[in-house]
Motif scaffolding. Structure first.
Motif, short mmCIF file in Angstrom:
data_model
loop_
_atom_site.label_atom_id
_atom_site.label_comp_id
_atom_site.label_asym_id
_atom_site.label_seq_id
_atom_site.Cartn_x
_atom_site.Cartn_y
_atom_site.Cartn_z
N ASP A 109 0.68 -1.27 0.07
CA ASP A 109 -0.09 0.08 -0.03
C ASP A 109 0.94 1.19 -0.10
N PRO A 110 1.41 1.68 -1.29
CA PRO A 110 2.17 2.86 -1.26
C PRO A 110 1.68 4.07 -0.67
N ALA A 111 0.34 4.23 -0.80
CA ALA A 111 -0.14 5.39 -0.19
C ALA A 111 -0.06 5.27 1.34
N ALA A 112 -0.27 4.27 1.92
CA ALA A 112 -0.15 4.13 3.47
C ALA A 112 1.26 4.12 3.68
N ALA A 113 2.12 3.82 2.89
CA ALA A 113 3.58 4.03 3.33
C ALA A 113 3.82 5.51 3.57
N LEU A 114 3.50 6.19 2.51
CA LEU A 114 3.84 7.65 2.48
C LEU A 114 3.00 8.39 3.79
N VAL A 115 1.85 7.90 4.25
CA VAL A 115 1.14 8.52 5.35
C VAL A 115 2.13 8.17 6.57
N LEU A 116 2.64 6.98 6.82
CA LEU A 116 3.43 6.61 7.63
C LEU A 116 4.78 7.29 7.87
N THR A 117 5.33 7.65 6.64
CA THR A 117 6.80 8.57 6.77
C THR A 117 6.10 9.96 7.26
N ASP A 118 5.18 10.39 6.55
CA ASP A 118 4.66 11.81 7.15
C ASP A 118 4.28 11.95 8.56
N SER A 119 4.19 10.82 9.19
CA SER A 119 3.87 10.96 10.66
C SER A 119 4.96 10.96 11.62
N ILE A 120 6.13 10.95 11.05
CA ILE A 120 7.28 11.13 11.79
C ILE A 120 7.39 12.72 12.31
N GLY A 121 7.59 12.95 13.53
CA GLY A 121 7.63 14.14 14.00
C GLY A 121 8.60 14.98 13.43
N ASP A 122 9.75 14.39 13.53
CA ASP A 122 11.18 15.19 13.41
C ASP A 122 11.40 15.49 11.90
N ALA A 123 11.49 16.69 11.39
CA ALA A 123 11.39 17.49 10.14
C ALA A 123 12.50 16.61 9.08
N PRO A 124 13.75 16.86 9.74
CA PRO A 124 14.86 16.09 8.96
C PRO A 124 14.56 14.57 8.71
N VAL A 125 14.34 13.96 9.88
CA VAL A 125 13.98 12.56 9.83
C VAL A 125 12.84 12.16 9.02
N ARG A 126 11.95 13.06 8.86
CA ARG A 126 10.81 12.69 8.15
C ARG A 126 10.96 12.86 6.46
N ALA A 127 12.00 14.09 6.17
CA ALA A 127 12.22 14.33 4.88
C ALA A 127 13.11 13.09 4.22
N ASN A 128 14.15 12.74 5.18
CA ASN A 128 14.97 11.37 4.85
C ASN A 128 14.22 10.41 4.55
N ALA A 129 13.32 9.76 5.57
CA ALA A 129 12.42 8.74 5.59
C ALA A 129 11.57 8.90 4.08
N ARG A 130 11.03 10.02 3.96
CA ARG A 130 10.33 10.14 2.59
C ARG A 130 11.09 9.85 1.27
N ALA A 131 12.21 10.47 1.23
CA ALA A 131 13.23 10.14 0.14
C ALA A 131 13.58 8.86 -0.21
N LEU A 132 14.05 8.00 1.06
CA LEU A 132 14.14 6.88 1.00
C LEU A 132 13.18 5.96 0.37
N LEU A 133 12.17 6.14 0.99
CA LEU A 133 10.80 5.35 0.65
C LEU A 133 10.42 5.65 -1.07
N LEU A 134 10.60 6.66 -1.36
CA LEU A 134 10.24 7.13 -2.79
C LEU A 134 11.19 6.07 -3.40
N ASP A 135 12.66 6.05 -3.28
CA ASP A 135 13.56 5.11 -3.68
C ASP A 135 12.98 3.64 -3.89
N LEU A 136 12.49 3.17 -2.69
CA LEU A 136 11.73 1.84 -2.99
C LEU A 136 10.50 2.07 -4.02
N MET A 137 9.91 3.14 -3.86
CA MET A 137 8.52 3.03 -4.85
C MET A 137 8.81 3.09 -6.41
#
Length: 219
Positions: A120-148
């Protein structure tokens, strides 16, 4: 335990002690931690945590953080991948509760997000966007997009934000999409207006068409 401690073969000694740690962790986590440390391998604590996670994933990550802070992030990432709740809301709560160990020192492990990127790629993005720390959240989203880019190229194209990162995501996503369905990827590209997005996508499509049909022209 004493039997395995006395074994001369270090391999069998370690395996035996790991097995005991896995057997006792549910009823005596402190003893399991002591045995895992004595076993002497980084994998020892992860194996024991995996057993506890079958019963209580929260307790497994807490146990890792308490007893193995030096390896807890990598081990917890694997445990989270295998035992994270499969409902998006519960998964968000799970990762928020354990953000300190899962994302320690700003390092984001992709393991917790891997199943979601496929299921569920959409849910994966929701999960990363729920991370409170902004730099960590941005890194998580970038890495997730690499998977996607590999697992869900069309969703990666839609999710990629504007900026330099989008150029790379578009190129890779269109290339992987074309490998799966060259006709659909070509049709999508034809419908795109002229601009940076189309130029990036063309590069990805060319990487495939030049291998499959060297004499073909772009649509």
């Amino acid at each position: 335990l004493e039997y395995f401690r006395k074994l001369a073969d270090p391999y069998n000694k370690t395996l035996g002690m790991e097995e005991i740690a896995q057997q006792v962790i549910a009823r005596d986590p402190d003893l399991a931690a002591m045995i895992s440390k004595e076993a002497g391998r980084k994998e020892s604590c992860q194996k024991a945590a995996e057993v506890l996670a079958l019963i209580n994933p929260d307790a497994a990550l807490t146990w890792l953080k308490k007893n193995f802070p030096e390896v807890s992030a990598s081990a917890a990432s694997v445990v989270a991948r295998n035992h994270i709740p499969r409902k998006a809301g519960s998964a968000v709560d799970f990762m928020v509760r354990h953000a300190e160990v899962l994302f320690s020192e700003g390092k984001v492990g992709l393991d917790p997000f891997s199943p979601w990127s496929l299921d569920d790629p959409a849910a994966a993005l929701v999960l990363t966007d729920s991370i409170g720390d902004a730099p960590v959240r941005a890194n998580a989203r970038a890495l997730l997009l690499d998977l996607m880019v590999v697992s869900s190229p069309q969703e990666a194209i839609q999710a990629a934000a504007a900026g330099p990162e989008r150029v790379r995501i578009l190129r890779g996503a269109v290339e992987n999409w074309a490998k799966q369905d060259l006709t659909a990827a070509s049709r999508w590209l034809t419908a795109q207006p002229a601009g940076a997005d189309r130029d990036s996508a063309i590069q990805g499509l060319l990487n495939v068409t030049l291998r499959v049909e060297p004499d073909s022209a772009l649509p």
